[in-house]
Design a protein around this motif. Structure first.
Motif, PDB file in Angstrom:
ATOM      1  N   LYS A  51      39.789  42.961  54.319  1.00  0.00           N
ATOM      2  CA  LYS A  51      41.110  42.460  53.973  1.00  0.00           C
ATOM      3  C   LYS A  51      41.074  42.051  52.502  1.00  0.00           C
ATOM      4  CE  LYS A  51      44.614  39.215  55.412  1.00  0.00           C
ATOM      5  NZ  LYS A  51      44.793  38.127  54.499  1.00  0.00           N
ATOM      6  N   MET A  52      42.054  42.535  51.744  1.00  0.00           N
ATOM      7  CA  MET A  52      42.086  42.227  50.322  1.00  0.00           C
ATOM      8  C   MET A  52      42.346  40.738  50.128  1.00  0.00           C
ATOM      9  SD  MET A  52      44.489  43.721  47.283  1.00  0.00           S
ATOM     10  CE  MET A  52      45.989  42.958  47.831  1.00  0.00           C
ATOM     11  N   PRO A  53      41.503  40.083  49.322  1.00  0.00           N
ATOM     12  CA  PRO A  53      41.782  38.681  49.016  1.00  0.00           C
ATOM     13  C   PRO A  53      43.093  38.600  48.229  1.00  0.00           C
ATOM     14  CG  PRO A  53      39.651  39.373  48.111  1.00  0.00           C
ATOM     15  CD  PRO A  53      40.299  40.566  48.690  1.00  0.00           C
ATOM     16  N   ALA A  72      49.084  41.102  38.833  1.00  0.00           N
ATOM     17  CA  ALA A  72      48.945  41.200  40.291  1.00  0.00           C
ATOM     18  C   ALA A  72      48.897  42.662  40.723  1.00  0.00           C
ATOM     19  CB  ALA A  72      50.091  40.474  40.989  1.00  0.00           C
ATOM     20  N   LYS A  73      49.693  43.519  40.089  1.00  0.00           N
ATOM     21  CA  LYS A  73      49.674  44.955  40.412  1.00  0.00           C
ATOM     22  C   LYS A  73      48.316  45.564  40.046  1.00  0.00           C
ATOM     23  CE  LYS A  73      54.583  45.645  39.583  1.00  0.00           C
ATOM     24  NZ  LYS A  73      55.573  46.228  38.674  1.00  0.00           N
ATOM     25  N   ILE A  74      47.805  45.195  38.884  1.00  0.00           N
ATOM     26  CA  ILE A  74      46.504  45.712  38.445  1.00  0.00           C
ATOM     27  C   ILE A  74      45.408  45.236  39.387  1.00  0.00           C
ATOM     28  CG2 ILE A  74      44.801  45.656  36.568  1.00  0.00           C
ATOM     29  CD1 ILE A  74      47.215  45.430  34.625  1.00  0.00           C
ATOM     30  N   TYR A  75      45.480  43.971  39.809  1.00  0.00           N
ATOM     31  CA  TYR A  75      44.503  43.404  40.749  1.00  0.00           C
ATOM     32  C   TYR A  75      44.481  44.221  42.038  1.00  0.00           C
ATOM     33  CZ  TYR A  75      42.337  40.069  43.973  1.00  0.00           C
ATOM     34  OH  TYR A  75      41.529  39.475  44.908  1.00  0.00           O
ATOM     35  N   LYS A  76      45.667  44.450  42.618  1.00  0.00           N
ATOM     36  CA  LYS A  76      45.750  45.173  43.888  1.00  0.00           C
ATOM     37  C   LYS A  76      45.243  46.605  43.751  1.00  0.00           C
ATOM     38  CE  LYS A  76      49.536  42.361  45.593  1.00  0.00           C
ATOM     39  NZ  LYS A  76      50.971  42.250  45.812  1.00  0.00           N
ATOM     40  N   LYS A  77      45.623  47.267  42.666  1.00  0.00           N
ATOM     41  CA  LYS A  77      45.192  48.649  42.448  1.00  0.00           C
ATOM     42  C   LYS A  77      43.668  48.720  42.263  1.00  0.00           C
ATOM     43  CE  LYS A  77      47.396  52.219  40.275  1.00  0.00           C
ATOM     44  NZ  LYS A  77      48.288  52.719  39.250  1.00  0.00           N
ATOM     45  N   LEU A  95      36.212  38.144  39.212  1.00  0.00           N
ATOM     46  CA  LEU A  95      35.974  39.165  38.194  1.00  0.00           C
ATOM     47  C   LEU A  95      37.151  40.141  38.133  1.00  0.00           C
ATOM     48  CD1 LEU A  95      33.947  40.214  36.104  1.00  0.00           C
ATOM     49  CD2 LEU A  95      32.909  41.587  37.909  1.00  0.00           C
ATOM     50  N   ILE A  96      37.669  40.512  39.283  1.00  0.00           N
ATOM     51  CA  ILE A  96      38.834  41.397  39.327  1.00  0.00           C
ATOM     52  C   ILE A  96      40.039  40.693  38.707  1.00  0.00           C
ATOM     53  CG2 ILE A  96      40.368  42.757  40.789  1.00  0.00           C
ATOM     54  CD1 ILE A  96      38.087  42.855  42.863  1.00  0.00           C
ATOM     55  N   GLU A  97      40.190  39.403  38.964  1.00  0.00           N
ATOM     56  CA  GLU A  97      41.294  38.637  38.383  1.00  0.00           C
ATOM     57  C   GLU A  97      41.182  38.571  36.867  1.00  0.00           C
ATOM     58  OE1 GLU A  97      41.281  34.832  40.347  1.00  0.00           O
ATOM     59  OE2 GLU A  97      42.503  35.587  42.008  1.00  0.00           O
TER      60      GLU A  97
END
Length: 182
Positions: A51-53, A72-77, A95-97
């Motif tokens: 599940k994506m955090p 937020a879009k970049i994070y999800k992608k 790190l993704i954030e």
């Protein structure tokens, strides 16, 4: 082996990033290398996806001009790309954030440069000077690239399937161009 300087302090030694580059795990597996250390787990009865955090609220916070960042879009992608390669568990959400925010800020500053141009007026003399947004853009892009290199290194070292093809990093220019059209 520690090298002592003339003043007696220990300096020198191996530098970060020096030496032979690590081979990606997928290449080690393909070669049948004995050095390919992989953990083996029993096959679960039913596979379930991670599940994506949820991205932090600040990634979609309203900006001063009333718009929202693309973070937020970049994070999800980025998370989906990592999950498709089985590496989402190896990369921390923080790190993704950080990558997402740096990339989104780069896109935002590029939009400002498009709006106001590359030159600015000096506050006291009124002479033309280079816009400070240009340096900000370069700094955010360099930061996003450094963080992406860190993420991609984790993928190379842990991915058991091919990690070729498009990446979220490739899509940054597309997002920049899309923002300029709106």
């Amino acid at each position: 082996m520690s090298m002592a300087a003339k003043d007696g302090s220990n300096r020198g030694g191996a530098r970060p990033g020096a030496g032979a580059k690590r081979k990606p795990l997928v290449d080690k597996i393909a070669e049948g290398s004995a050095n390919a250390t992989m953990l083996s787990f029993p096959e679960p009865a039913e596979l379930t996806g991670l599940k994506m955090p949820s991205p932090s609220k600040f990634l979609s916070a309203e900006q001063r001009d009333g718009s929202k960042t693309e973070a937020a879009k970049i994070y999800k992608k980025t998370w989906r790309w990592l999950n498709e390669r089985g590496c989402a568990a190896y990369v921390s959400p923080q790190l993704i954030e950080r990558y997402s925010m740096a990339a989104a800020r780069w896109i935002q500053v590029e939009g400002i440069i498009d709006e106001f141009g590359f030159l600015a007026k000096h506050p006291t003399t009124g002479a033309a000077i280079a816009s400070p947004f240009v340096a900000m853009s370069q700094n955010y892009l360099a930061l996003a690239d450094r963080i992406w290199s860190e993420i991609f290194q984790i993928v190379k070292e842990n991915c058991t399937v091919s990690y070729d093809g498009g990446t979220p990093q490739d899509d940054l220019m597309e997002q920049l161009l899309r923002r300029q059209q709106t």
